[in-house]
Design an enzyme around this catalytic site. Structure first.
Site: not given
Length: 260
Positions: A9, A13, A109-110
């Site tokens: 959010n 990276v 997903a993270d």
């Protein structure tokens, strides 16, 4: 080489990986309006500074919790690296985990990527704590099932809310009160540091304890995210810190899905 892209959010990276090794990584603020061309100019310049040839990239994987970013990141991979990116999503790809949830598609997903990496690296039951925009606590069983977890406001979110809502309170850094100062604040800044920092330590310890009480057998707590190392120094609730957990998860998911 693999281009692994982790969209949070707050930041995105980009990491270039060779086998299991993370060779280079760069970070940019998350912006759903940024175009593929803008990503390409920024990333290509950084790659040139490191002497990395664009042609070395032969695969890409994307995990995003910000849906508006996905189209342009896919376009970046296709147009500028000539690869079709793998997108981390429930269904259609092999995560190496079962998802023990009524609606698996709800899981970010993270959180799934962190769970995949943690389960691959550590035996037994796990709690994965990710200090990001939100602080998440995710539970993985010893047999490789994602069990669910807890989402709490991130500490920087909490501090921003305090600063913006209270006219006379200053903005402070995330740190414990310095020197020999105790928890009881002797001034406004000291009181805020105690409330924010030690209050968050209490949140970590309290949630880990409550989650552990619902799990059969011993539990290992893995922490990741920018503030993981800081909090690890001030609580025994965390067993180990892995700042590269999310990228390692992307590497593993890509390896599990090669050829698909």
């Amino acid at each position: 080489m693999l281009l692994a892209i982790d969209v949070g959010n707050t930041n995105i990276v980009f990491a270039i990986c060779e086998g299991d090794e993370i060779r280079w990584r760069w970070r940019i603020s998350t912006d759903g309006q940024r175009t593929a061309d803008e990503y390409a100019v920024w990333l290509h310049q950084l790659m040139q500074l490191e002497g990395v040839e664009r042609g070395l990239i032969d695969a890409a994987i994307i995990a995003t919790v910000v849906p508006p970013t996905l189209f342009n990141l896919q376009r970046l991979a296709r147009k500028y690296f000539n690869v079709e990116p793998l997108v981390v999503a429930v269904g259609g790809i092999n995560l190496g985990l079962r998802i023990d949830m009524p609606n698996p598609a709800e899981v970010g997903a993270d959180r799934l990527v962190n769970a995949v990496a943690a389960h691959a690296a550590h035996p037994g039951n796990l709690i994965v704590v990710d200090f990001g925009t939100a602080t998440t606590f995710d539970v993985v069983s010893a047999d490789g099932a994602y069990q669910g977890g807890v989402i709490a406001p991130g500490i920087n979110l909490s501090m921003d809310a305090l600063y913006q809502a209270a006219a006379k309170l200053p903005r402070i850094a995330v740190e414990p009160p310095g020197g020999n100062l105790g928890v009881i604040g002797k001034g406004t800044v000291h009181a805020m540091q105690s409330g924010v920092f030690w209050g968050y330590v209490g949140l970590i310890e309290g949630l880990v304890q409550r989650i552990t009480s619902e799990i059969n057998g011993p539990v290992t707590v893995i922490a990741t995210g920018g503030l993981a190392t800081l909090f690890n120094r001030h609580t025994s609730a965390i067993d180990s810190v892995d700042g590269d957990l999310t990228i390692r998860g992307l590497i593993r998911i890509h390896a599990l899905n090669q050829g698909q």
